[in-house]
Design a protein around this motif. Structure first.
Motif, PDB file in Angstrom:
ATOM      1  N   UNK A 253     -83.564 -11.868 -23.117  1.00  9.72           N
ATOM      2  CA  UNK A 253     -83.232 -10.915 -24.098  1.00  9.72           C
ATOM      3  C   UNK A 253     -82.103 -11.297 -24.776  1.00  9.72           C
ATOM      4  N   UNK A 254     -80.936 -11.889 -24.247  1.00  9.90           N
ATOM      5  CA  UNK A 254     -79.643 -11.939 -24.805  1.00  9.90           C
ATOM      6  C   UNK A 254     -79.672 -12.928 -26.116  1.00  9.90           C
ATOM      7  N   UNK A 255     -80.886 -13.862 -26.109  1.00  7.33           N
ATOM      8  CA  UNK A 255     -80.924 -14.799 -27.390  1.00  7.33           C
ATOM      9  C   UNK A 255     -82.373 -14.998 -27.182  1.00  7.33           C
ATOM     10  N   UNK A 256     -82.699 -15.575 -28.464  1.00  7.26           N
ATOM     11  CA  UNK A 256     -84.221 -16.085 -28.739  1.00  7.26           C
ATOM     12  C   UNK A 256     -84.584 -16.956 -27.375  1.00  7.26           C
ATOM     13  N   UNK A 257     -85.644 -16.384 -26.787  1.00  4.70           N
ATOM     14  CA  UNK A 257     -86.277 -17.064 -25.598  1.00  4.70           C
ATOM     15  C   UNK A 257     -86.684 -18.660 -25.821  1.00  4.70           C
ATOM     16  N   UNK A 258     -86.864 -18.870 -26.987  1.00  8.54           N
ATOM     17  CA  UNK A 258     -87.362 -20.149 -27.434  1.00  8.54           C
ATOM     18  C   UNK A 258     -86.125 -21.346 -27.296  1.00  8.54           C
ATOM     19  N   UNK A 259     -84.986 -20.530 -27.371  1.00  5.28           N
ATOM     20  CA  UNK A 259     -83.935 -21.723 -27.463  1.00  5.28           C
ATOM     21  C   UNK A 259     -82.839 -21.467 -26.263  1.00  5.28           C
ATOM     22  N   UNK A 260     -83.252 -20.421 -25.358  1.00  8.97           N
ATOM     23  CA  UNK A 260     -82.234 -19.810 -24.422  1.00  8.97           C
ATOM     24  C   UNK A 260     -81.944 -20.951 -23.415  1.00  8.97           C
ATOM     25  N   UNK A 261     -82.849 -21.659 -22.771  1.00  8.04           N
ATOM     26  CA  UNK A 261     -82.753 -22.782 -21.907  1.00  8.04           C
ATOM     27  C   UNK A 261     -82.068 -24.014 -22.482  1.00  8.04           C
ATOM     28  N   UNK A 262     -82.374 -24.149 -23.694  1.00  6.55           N
ATOM     29  CA  UNK A 262     -81.677 -25.643 -24.259  1.00  6.55           C
ATOM     30  C   UNK A 262     -80.142 -25.347 -24.467  1.00  6.55           C
ATOM     31  N   UNK A 263     -79.890 -23.918 -25.028  1.00  4.26           N
ATOM     32  CA  UNK A 263     -78.640 -23.297 -25.216  1.00  4.26           C
ATOM     33  C   UNK A 263     -77.976 -23.287 -23.971  1.00  4.26           C
ATOM     34  N   UNK A 264     -78.355 -22.935 -22.748  1.00  6.52           N
ATOM     35  CA  UNK A 264     -77.525 -22.984 -21.866  1.00  6.52           C
ATOM     36  C   UNK A 264     -77.333 -24.288 -20.939  1.00  6.52           C
TER      37      UNK A 264
END
Length: 306
Positions: A253-264
């Motif tokens: 929810x804090x960022x678009x789920x499609x990019x959350x894991x890559x971002x982290x």
């Protein structure tokens, strides 16, 4: 039938312990395929190498008054800890292995694999004595396999410290880790060789487990400080920095789920690469420099899409 039960009794605790230490490394979890590779070395390779080494060392005790005791307290710890730690020297050269926590996880995986196979051999050896078999399963699944996990984790942790050290200190750390593992192994084997010292052995492993958990938490806390220091210097939105260095990053929810894991993954990797760049030398320093720029570029693209 008891062979199948022995297989389950040896595999299940080892796999549960392995899953636990893998999931505990929450900042930068190691690739599961690499974890399994270490586990399999412990289960197969280290058992074979350790048995060969133990055979040759034990021959020197053949005419001793206490050959079995000397084999348990000296021969087995020396040969088995060498066999388990041998694969970590390969891991040591890998760019996946770059801190103390990695050493704890990879060393623990090898120790658990070794303990699993050793337990299975013991279980099928005593399968005809059901009452004794049950006691054996409880003791070896609760204590002996933990000893193997911790002793090899010590070697891994010392290698993690040694990776970015130089000269004599690197040698001290490597050999210090090995001899500490041998002492832990030997102390446990000695304690369970006599009824008078058996309960001291159980207390020893319990205390060792508490220390292991505390040291693992200390290592994770050090990583947390690195994340905060290195990421707060980056051109990342302030609200994202606070989330990325906390457990909130695992929530949706804090960022678009499609990019959350890559971002982290990219942000955490960037923080550790910056720290590794500062303490490395030579070609390794060049590698981390290129990784830093690559990860910054990925993060810039991700932020640009928000």
């Amino acid at each position: 039938m008891l062979i199948i039960i022995s297989l389950i009794a040896s595999f299940l605790p080892a796999s549960l312990y392995l899953y636990f230490i893998w999931k505990t490394d929450k900042n930068e979890p190691e690739p599961i395929s690499f974890i399994i590779l270490h586990f399999m070395w412990g289960a197969v390779g280290a058992v074979i190498v350790g048995a060969i080494g133990s055979f040759f060392i034990s021959n020197s005790f053949a005419y001793s008054e206490y050959p079995d005791l000397l084999e348990a307290v000296i021969s087995a710890p020396i040969s088995e800890e060498f066999a388990k730690g041998l694969f970590l020297l390969f891991t040591f050269r890998s760019k996946k292995f770059d801190n103390i926590t990695d050493g704890l996880v990879y060393g623990g995986a090898i120790g658990l694999g070794f303990g699993m196979t050793e337990n299975f051999i013991y279980f099928i050896t005593y399968e005809g004595l059901v009452k004794y078999w049950v006691v054996l399963v409880v003791i070896r699944s609760s204590f002996t396999i933990i000893m193997h996990m911790i002793s090899t984790s010590v070697v891994g942790a010392m290698l993690g410290m040694a990776k970015f050290s130089e000269g004599v200190s690197k040698i001290y750390l490597i050999f210090g880790g090995y001899f500490t593992a041998v002492l832990i192994h030997g102390a446990w084997n000695f304690s369970v060789s006599f009824m008078e010292t058996f309960y001291f052995g159980l207390i020893f492993i319990i205390a060792l487990t508490i220390f292991f958990v505390m040291f693992f938490r200390y290592s994770l806390a050090k990583e947390q400080l690195i994340l905060q220091k290195e990421l707060f210097e980056e051109d990342i939105p302030d609200e994202h920095k606070l989330i990325l260095v906390s457990n909130k990053r695992f929530k949706r929810g804090w960022i678009d789920e499609s990019i959350r894991k890559l971002y982290i993954k990219t942000a955490i990797g960037l923080a550790f690469n910056k720290h590794q760049y500062k303490i490395s030398r030579g070609n390794l320093k060049d590698f981390y420099a290129s990784e830093i720029e690559r990860k910054r570029s990925i993060i810039k693209n991700i932020i640009g899409k928000i």
